[in-house]
Design an enzyme around this catalytic site. Structure first.
Site, PDB file in Angstrom:
ATOM      1  N   GLU A  25       3.165  -6.032   6.160  1.00 28.75           N
ATOM      2  CA  GLU A  25       2.927  -5.975   7.519  1.00 28.75           C
ATOM      3  C   GLU A  25       1.348  -6.251   7.845  1.00 28.75           C
ATOM      4  O   GLU A  25       0.620  -5.773   7.322  1.00 28.75           O
ATOM      5  CB  GLU A  25       3.449  -4.731   8.025  1.00 28.75           C
ATOM      6  CG  GLU A  25       3.582  -4.763   9.664  1.00 28.75           C
ATOM      7  CD  GLU A  25       4.095  -3.320   9.974  1.00 28.75           C
ATOM      8  OE1 GLU A  25       3.516  -2.407  10.526  1.00 28.75           O
ATOM      9  OE2 GLU A  25       5.533  -3.261   9.910  1.00 28.75           O
ATOM     10  N   CYS A  72       4.015   0.348   4.852  1.00 26.84           N
ATOM     11  CA  CYS A  72       3.130   1.307   4.671  1.00 26.84           C
ATOM     12  C   CYS A  72       3.078   1.230   3.219  1.00 26.84           C
ATOM     13  O   CYS A  72       3.851   1.289   2.467  1.00 26.84           O
ATOM     14  CB  CYS A  72       3.097   2.854   5.231  1.00 26.84           C
ATOM     15  SG  CYS A  72       2.890   2.872   7.023  1.00 26.84           S
TER      16      CYS A  72
END
Length: 457
Positions: A343, A309
């Protein structure tokens, strides 16, 4: 007071949208319906989907709507008179159409990405010497996978939205963090007794959430922190990075994830913070270190992700901090002597931020290589190793910049004089911006997998 308001509304509306309809018709508008809604912020009509509805104390109906093809941060509650009943479409029975097509497309990309991959020299060919070969002679451009589906514990991805209508509705009206009052964008699972308040007060050092200004003042008198917990691994020009272990500082990590969820439109890690490290960027003044943003990464990533994140808080956005967080994540990868990647799949905003960083980093590497070794060819692997950007991201960025061409039986990097000049100017301008100073980074990677193996043995 009310008459001028009515006059303004009549001027804005070219034709009344709800006049002549029985008020009971609003009872037929249920979750999943689509119709035109007047967007309050932009004062224009847009196609929207009904997410939820409720009845106000005065008996009127309110609807929570999502504007189609718009970011969910624009979702809002609207009054019934802002709906165009003539455009009402009832929800269709059955599942969402097209979902399987997206999955098939992504799976086929992943299959194509696994083909081949021999290390080949890629010459830098001047634009003048380049003649475009007929399209039927060139083999298809190698497809680069956007990556596998991320885990539900944290990502910048667009997948993983909860189908629960309650989690699609913004539940916090306002937060106060330090000197800023911020309106959240998305749902975050704060305690229900706090979400009913007009404002949630958050300590900017320990990130504890409180119900009132008075409670916050009492807490600040007792709070021993003046910076995030954990190790300060970087300090330069009043900017610092703190490394926080999600297992050792579980309370802070969970509070950070709750705060981040207010501005990230996907599932983020909350309860399970043990497998993650958090790198918090702060600004320093006489009162302490104030949080600006952060990124998290898995302690062990099988897919070689160096970011799970990433977030810059709204008061500090558009100041270059996003690029600073990305650059710092790659500086850590360089020390680890690994290539890294965020990611995937990335959100639209995430992809733009990373494309910007990748473009600049790759062009710098190309120019530096050409200056030092003008007669030699360069490989994608060379670029990847010098920048710590994963090979697939290097190739996709070159394709996006239209620098990857098929020439004389091989793919080559082609840079026109015009593009060269543009990027040389950008690189020169970037020198004036805040950058990471690698010499100020005091950090050594830890081998978490080896420690666990030794304990198990």
């Amino acid at each position: 007071m009310t008459e001028p308001k009515i006059e303004i509304e009549e001027e804005i509306n070219e034709s009344p949208r709800t006049n002549g309809f029985d008020p009971s018709i609003y009872d037929k508008i249920v979750e999943g319906c689509r119709l035109s809604v007047r967007m309050a912020s932009q004062n224009e009509w847009r196609q929207a989907e009904i997410i939820s509805r409720c009845r106000a104390p005065n008996g009127s109906m309110k609807f929570y709507v999502h504007y189609v093809d718009c970011n969910r941060r624009l979702d809002e509650w609207v009054q019934a008179d802002m709906l165009d009943i003539t455009t009402l479409r009832m929800p269709q029975k059955g599942g969402k159409k097209g979902a399987h097509l997206k999955e098939e497309s992504r799976d086929s990309n992943e299959t194509d990405a696994k083909r081949g991959g021999r290390k080949r020299k890629i010459p830098l060919v001047p634009m003048d010497d380049m003649k475009q070969e007929p399209s039927d002679m060139a083999p298809p451009m190698p497809t680069v996978s956007s990556g596998s589906t991320p885990s539900l514990r944290g990502s910048m991805s667009m997948v993983g939205h909860s189908e629960d209508a309650m989690t699609r509705i913004r539940n916090v009206e306002c937060i106060e963090l330090g000197r800023s009052r911020i309106q959240p964008w998305y749902f975050s699972p704060y305690p229900q007794q706090l979400t009913s308040l007009d404002c949630i007060y958050i300590c900017e050092f320990c990130l504890k959430y409180l119900k009132s200004k008075t409670t916050l003042k009492r807490h600040m008198e007792k709070c021993a922190l003046c910076h995030p917990p954990g190790n300060q691994i970087y300090s330069y020009d009043k900017l610092s990075f703190f490394e926080i272990d999600g297992r050792k500082n579980k309370s802070y990590a969970q509070n950070l994830c709750l705060l981040a969820k207010l501005f990230l439109d996907h599932k983020t890690l909350y309860y399970d913070t043990d497998p993650f490290l958090f790198y918090v960027l702060t600004e320093e003044d006489e009162k302490g270190h104030h949080i600006v943003g952060y990124f998290s990464k898995e302690k062990e990533s099988a897919d070689e992700y160096n970011v799970a994140c990433i977030l810059v808080l709204p008061p500090f956005q558009k100041k270059g901090y996003g690029s600073l967080l990305i650059e710092f994540s790659y500086e850590l990868s360089k020390i680890e002597q690994k290539t890294g990647s965020p990611e995937k799949p990335l959100s639209d905003l995430g992809l733009l931020s990373y494309r910007s960083y990748w473009s600049m980093a790759i062009m710098k590497a190309l120019f530096k290589f050409k200056r030092n070794r003008p007669t030699e060819d360069i490989t994608v692997q060379d670029i990847s190793q010098s920048t710590s950007i994963k090979r697939e991201d290097v190739v996709s960025t070159l394709q996006q910049l239209d620098l990857y061409k098929y020439y004389k039986g091989q793919y080559v990097i082609v840079i026109s004089d015009e593009k060269r000049q543009v990027y040389e100017k950008r690189i020169e301008a970037a020198k004036k911006k805040t950058r990471i100073n690698p010499n100020a980074l005091q950090w050594r990677p830890k081998e978490y997998g080896k420690k666990r193996a030794q304990i198990t043995f």
